[in-house]
Design a protein around this motif. Structure first.
Motif, PDB file in Angstrom:
ATOM      1  N   UNK A   1      17.540 -34.358 -12.291  1.00 31.05           N
ATOM      2  CA  UNK A   1      16.921 -33.049 -12.534  1.00 31.05           C
ATOM      3  C   UNK A   1      15.559 -32.934 -11.861  1.00 31.05           C
ATOM      4  N   UNK A   2      15.157 -31.677 -11.636  1.00 34.49           N
ATOM      5  CA  UNK A   2      13.838 -31.389 -11.077  1.00 34.49           C
ATOM      6  C   UNK A   2      13.161 -30.314 -11.929  1.00 34.49           C
ATOM      7  N   UNK A   3      11.843 -30.180 -11.770  1.00 37.18           N
ATOM      8  CA  UNK A   3      11.097 -29.118 -12.454  1.00 37.18           C
ATOM      9  C   UNK A   3      10.477 -28.217 -11.394  1.00 37.18           C
ATOM     10  N   UNK A   4      10.650 -26.909 -11.582  1.00 37.60           N
ATOM     11  CA  UNK A   4       9.991 -25.931 -10.712  1.00 37.60           C
ATOM     12  C   UNK A   4       8.815 -25.366 -11.507  1.00 37.60           C
ATOM     13  N   UNK A   5       7.642 -25.377 -10.900  1.00 39.83           N
ATOM     14  CA  UNK A   5       6.426 -24.898 -11.550  1.00 39.83           C
ATOM     15  C   UNK A   5       6.123 -23.478 -11.109  1.00 39.83           C
ATOM     16  N   UNK A   6       5.529 -22.706 -12.019  1.00 43.60           N
ATOM     17  CA  UNK A   6       5.050 -21.354 -11.730  1.00 43.60           C
ATOM     18  C   UNK A   6       6.115 -20.495 -11.033  1.00 43.60           C
ATOM     19  N   UNK A   7       7.171 -20.207 -11.770  1.00 41.04           N
ATOM     20  CA  UNK A   7       8.277 -19.425 -11.214  1.00 41.04           C
ATOM     21  C   UNK A   7       7.828 -18.046 -10.767  1.00 41.04           C
ATOM     22  N   UNK A   8       8.429 -17.577  -9.685  1.00 39.23           N
ATOM     23  CA  UNK A   8       8.114 -16.268  -9.119  1.00 39.23           C
ATOM     24  C   UNK A   8       9.414 -15.506  -8.866  1.00 39.23           C
ATOM     25  N   UNK A   9       9.353 -14.171  -8.810  1.00 40.81           N
ATOM     26  CA  UNK A   9      10.559 -13.383  -8.540  1.00 40.81           C
ATOM     27  C   UNK A   9      11.244 -13.770  -7.227  1.00 40.81           C
ATOM     28  N   UNK A  10      10.467 -14.294  -6.270  1.00 40.09           N
ATOM     29  CA  UNK A  10      11.066 -14.711  -4.996  1.00 40.09           C
ATOM     30  C   UNK A  10      11.918 -15.975  -5.148  1.00 40.09           C
ATOM     31  N   UNK A  11      11.867 -16.613  -6.333  1.00 39.95           N
ATOM     32  CA  UNK A  11      12.689 -17.809  -6.588  1.00 39.95           C
ATOM     33  C   UNK A  11      14.095 -17.442  -7.048  1.00 39.95           C
ATOM     34  N   UNK A  12      14.380 -16.141  -7.193  1.00 38.30           N
ATOM     35  CA  UNK A  12      15.740 -15.716  -7.558  1.00 38.30           C
ATOM     36  C   UNK A  12      16.711 -16.165  -6.478  1.00 38.30           C
ATOM     37  N   UNK A  13      17.788 -16.787  -6.902  1.00 35.15           N
ATOM     38  CA  UNK A  13      18.785 -17.252  -5.941  1.00 35.15           C
ATOM     39  C   UNK A  13      19.584 -18.393  -6.514  1.00 35.15           C
ATOM     40  N   UNK A  14      20.255 -19.136  -5.634  1.00 37.39           N
ATOM     41  CA  UNK A  14      21.131 -20.235  -6.055  1.00 37.39           C
ATOM     42  C   UNK A  14      20.594 -21.570  -5.573  1.00 37.39           C
TER      43      UNK A  14
ATOM     44  N   UNK B   1      29.293 -33.553  -9.976  1.00 39.11           N
ATOM     45  CA  UNK B   1      27.946 -33.094 -10.299  1.00 39.11           C
ATOM     46  C   UNK B   1      28.042 -31.981 -11.337  1.00 39.11           C
ATOM     47  N   UNK B   2      27.180 -32.041 -12.359  1.00 40.58           N
ATOM     48  CA  UNK B   2      27.237 -31.078 -13.463  1.00 40.58           C
ATOM     49  C   UNK B   2      25.904 -30.345 -13.593  1.00 40.58           C
ATOM     50  N   UNK B   3      25.970 -29.013 -13.592  1.00 42.23           N
ATOM     51  CA  UNK B   3      24.771 -28.179 -13.781  1.00 42.23           C
ATOM     52  C   UNK B   3      25.140 -26.980 -14.637  1.00 42.23           C
ATOM     53  N   UNK B   4      24.113 -26.264 -15.108  1.00 47.25           N
ATOM     54  CA  UNK B   4      24.361 -24.976 -15.765  1.00 47.25           C
ATOM     55  C   UNK B   4      24.769 -23.999 -14.669  1.00 47.25           C
ATOM     56  N   UNK B   5      25.585 -23.016 -15.021  1.00 44.16           N
ATOM     57  CA  UNK B   5      26.002 -22.024 -14.019  1.00 44.16           C
ATOM     58  C   UNK B   5      24.887 -21.015 -13.734  1.00 44.16           C
ATOM     59  N   UNK B   6      24.261 -20.523 -14.817  1.00 41.10           N
ATOM     60  CA  UNK B   6      23.200 -19.524 -14.679  1.00 41.10           C
ATOM     61  C   UNK B   6      22.049 -19.859 -15.609  1.00 41.10           C
TER      62      UNK B   6
ATOM     63  N   UNK C   1       7.513 -28.399  -6.890  1.00 39.78           N
ATOM     64  CA  UNK C   1       8.699 -29.118  -7.380  1.00 39.78           C
ATOM     65  C   UNK C   1       8.295 -30.544  -7.736  1.00 39.78           C
ATOM     66  N   UNK C   2       8.723 -30.998  -8.922  1.00 39.77           N
ATOM     67  CA  UNK C   2       8.526 -32.409  -9.272  1.00 39.77           C
ATOM     68  C   UNK C   2       9.848 -32.995  -9.749  1.00 39.77           C
ATOM     69  N   UNK C   3       9.990 -34.279  -9.526  1.00 42.72           N
ATOM     70  CA  UNK C   3      11.172 -35.036  -9.932  1.00 42.72           C
ATOM     71  C   UNK C   3      11.122 -35.257 -11.434  1.00 42.72           C
ATOM     72  N   UNK C   4      12.229 -34.990 -12.120  1.00 41.70           N
ATOM     73  CA  UNK C   4      12.288 -35.200 -13.565  1.00 41.70           C
ATOM     74  C   UNK C   4      13.590 -35.894 -13.942  1.00 41.70           C
ATOM     75  N   UNK C   5      14.115 -36.655 -12.992  1.00 42.45           N
ATOM     76  CA  UNK C   5      15.402 -37.320 -13.221  1.00 42.45           C
ATOM     77  C   UNK C   5      15.242 -38.769 -13.623  1.00 42.45           C
ATOM     78  N   UNK C   6      16.385 -39.398 -13.898  1.00 40.72           N
ATOM     79  CA  UNK C   6      16.445 -40.816 -14.223  1.00 40.72           C
ATOM     80  C   UNK C   6      17.793 -41.317 -13.700  1.00 40.72           C
TER      81      UNK C   6
END
Length: 194
Positions: free
Chosen positions: A88-101, A10-15, A76-81
């Motif tokens: 991949x997924x999309x997170x909408x309306x990011x908030x400071x509480x979304x900080x994490x891994x 599995x491949x993702x960005x680190x940060x 959260x919405x699915x944005x993969x193929x």
């Protein structure tokens, strides 16, 4: 005989840094030694910065399943193929509480073991100079450079055309002067013949 166990990579960005209130595509791709199975599953989880327990974020098995509860419900919405090995997924309306891994795990039976992708998300008030800015600056610079090259080429062609027109004009003037001189010489020579 024992066969070596195949593993899903599995491949993702680190940060990733993202601005508060914006949307973000968390990219996750995978490679598997087995063909894509009908039973392929994708699990996205989240661990807050305070390292409290993992929370489910998203699940895929034959089709995307949205969460019915939790901090990411309706965000959260699915944005993969799957055919392109993209989960991949999309997170909408990011908030400071979304900080994490965020973790992205793919199982493609019989490939069920393997790496788990991890992305550390930092939601910030303003974006720091990041890859996106670097890319924007690089693309902008390339566009400006292309425009300059086009302008230089146009100016060079224009000057070459003007120079050519001037040469033709000079040649025409010289030709006219020669013809005038020849006619004058002929006129001066003709009374002598009479």
């Amino acid at each position: 005989a024992l066969w070596p166990a195949a593993a899903v990579e599995v491949h993702t960005s680190k940060e990733v840094d993202a601005v508060n209130g914006t949307n973000l595509r968390l990219k996750c791709t995978f490679s598997s030694s087995s063909p894509i199975s009908q039973h392929l599953s994708v699990t996205w989880n989240f661990q807050p910065e305070d390292l409290s327990s993992h929370e489910p974020v998203f699940y895929y098995l034959k089709e995307p399943y949205k969460l019915s509860a939790g901090r990411f419900k309706e965000r959260i919405t699915w944005d993969g193929n799957i055919e392109r090995n993209d989960v991949s997924i999309v997170i909408w309306n990011l908030q400071p509480t979304d900080n994490g891994t965020f973790t992205c795990q793919v199982k493609n039976p019989p490939d069920v073991d393997g790496t788990i992708g991890e992305v550390r998300l930092r939601v910030v008030q303003k974006v720091h100079f990041s890859e996106i800015h670097f890319l924007a600056v690089a693309i902008g610079s390339a566009c400006v450079l292309m425009i300059i090259v086009v302008i230089v080429v146009i100016i060079c062609r224009h000057h070459r055309k003007k120079a050519q027109e001037k040469r033709i004009e000079v040649a025409d003037t010289e030709l006219r002067e020669k013809e005038t001189l020849k006619i004058r010489e002929e006129k001066e020579a003709s009374p002598l013949e009479d």
